[in-house]
Design a protein around this motif. Structure first.
Motif, PDB file in Angstrom:
ATOM      1  N   GLY A  55      -1.690   0.501   0.440  1.00  0.00           N
ATOM      2  CA  GLY A  55      -2.138   0.537  -0.954  1.00  0.00           C
ATOM      3  C   GLY A  55      -2.246  -0.853  -1.545  1.00  0.00           C
ATOM      4  N   GLY A  56      -3.247  -1.064  -2.383  1.00  0.00           N
ATOM      5  CA  GLY A  56      -3.479  -2.370  -2.987  1.00  0.00           C
ATOM      6  C   GLY A  56      -2.298  -2.899  -3.770  1.00  0.00           C
ATOM      7  N   TYR A  57      -1.543  -2.010  -4.401  1.00  0.00           N
ATOM      8  CA  TYR A  57      -0.406  -2.468  -5.204  1.00  0.00           C
ATOM      9  C   TYR A  57       0.690  -3.095  -4.352  1.00  0.00           C
ATOM     10  N   PHE A  58       0.696  -2.858  -3.039  1.00  0.00           N
ATOM     11  CA  PHE A  58       1.671  -3.503  -2.170  1.00  0.00           C
ATOM     12  C   PHE A  58       1.467  -5.016  -2.121  1.00  0.00           C
ATOM     13  N   GLN A  59       0.281  -5.480  -2.474  1.00  0.00           N
ATOM     14  CA  GLN A  59       0.030  -6.922  -2.506  1.00  0.00           C
ATOM     15  C   GLN A  59       0.810  -7.596  -3.631  1.00  0.00           C
ATOM     16  N   GLU A  60       1.269  -6.812  -4.609  1.00  0.00           N
ATOM     17  CA  GLU A  60       2.018  -7.339  -5.746  1.00  0.00           C
ATOM     18  C   GLU A  60       3.524  -7.437  -5.478  1.00  0.00           C
ATOM     19  N   PHE A  61       3.967  -7.094  -4.268  1.00  0.00           N
ATOM     20  CA  PHE A  61       5.398  -6.973  -4.029  1.00  0.00           C
ATOM     21  C   PHE A  61       6.220  -8.203  -4.411  1.00  0.00           C
ATOM     22  N   PRO A  62       5.742  -9.454  -4.205  1.00  0.00           N
ATOM     23  CA  PRO A  62       6.588 -10.592  -4.610  1.00  0.00           C
ATOM     24  C   PRO A  62       6.822 -10.651  -6.121  1.00  0.00           C
ATOM     25  N   ASP A  63       5.862 -10.138  -6.898  1.00  0.00           N
ATOM     26  CA  ASP A  63       5.992 -10.168  -8.359  1.00  0.00           C
ATOM     27  C   ASP A  63       7.133  -9.300  -8.867  1.00  0.00           C
TER      28      ASP A  63
END
Length: 145
Positions: free
Chosen positions: A98-106
């Protein structure tokens, strides 16, 4: 856990997942892991995990992406960080595309991994990368410059 001599007995991992079968599967997959020694505790919910973290020290948290009543790691990880947990947190999910996994560091997540990717070697690698503990002598060649 650190002994009197300052050496760690085992790396303490908290596995947070609302499916107990996932915990049993993890325990079976890492049963052959002898170095480092690993103790894995189970929490079925974020509330239970928060309580365990308040009472004990964990070196690593493996957190299921979706835990009810929270939507996903974007809600649960800030709760863990909010009570002062500063150690590594890995989000574990059946599907990490899922695209939202790219936000994990945030959101304070150190890494993400598919449930099907976890085995003894993978966990050993994660510990080497993210957990601070006494490195065994036979690994020291790997870390010398």
């Amino acid at each position: 856990m650190i002994t009197e001599a300052g050496r760690r007995n085992a790396v303490k991992v908290l596995f947070v997942d609302d499916e107990f079968i996932e915990f049993r599967a993890l325990k079976k997959k890492i049963a052959d892991l002898s170095e480092p020694a690993v103790e894995v505790e189970y929490s079925p919910s974020i509330g239970d995990a928060l309580e365990k973290i308040r009472l004990a020290r964990f070196d690593l948290i493996l957190l299921d992406n979706r835990l009810l009543p929270n939507a996903d790691f974007r809600e649960t990880v800030p709760e863990l960080r909010g009570i002062g947990y500063t150690g590594p947190i890995g989000v574990v999910s059946t599907d990490i595309s899922g695209g939202y996994f790219q936000e994990f560091p945030d959101y304070g997540v150190d890494f993400r991994i598919g449930k099907d990717e976890i085995d003894a070697q993978t966990l050993q690698h994660i510990i080497r990368e993210y957990v601070n503990y006494d490195v065994p002598d036979f690994w020291k060649d790997d870390y010398s410059i």
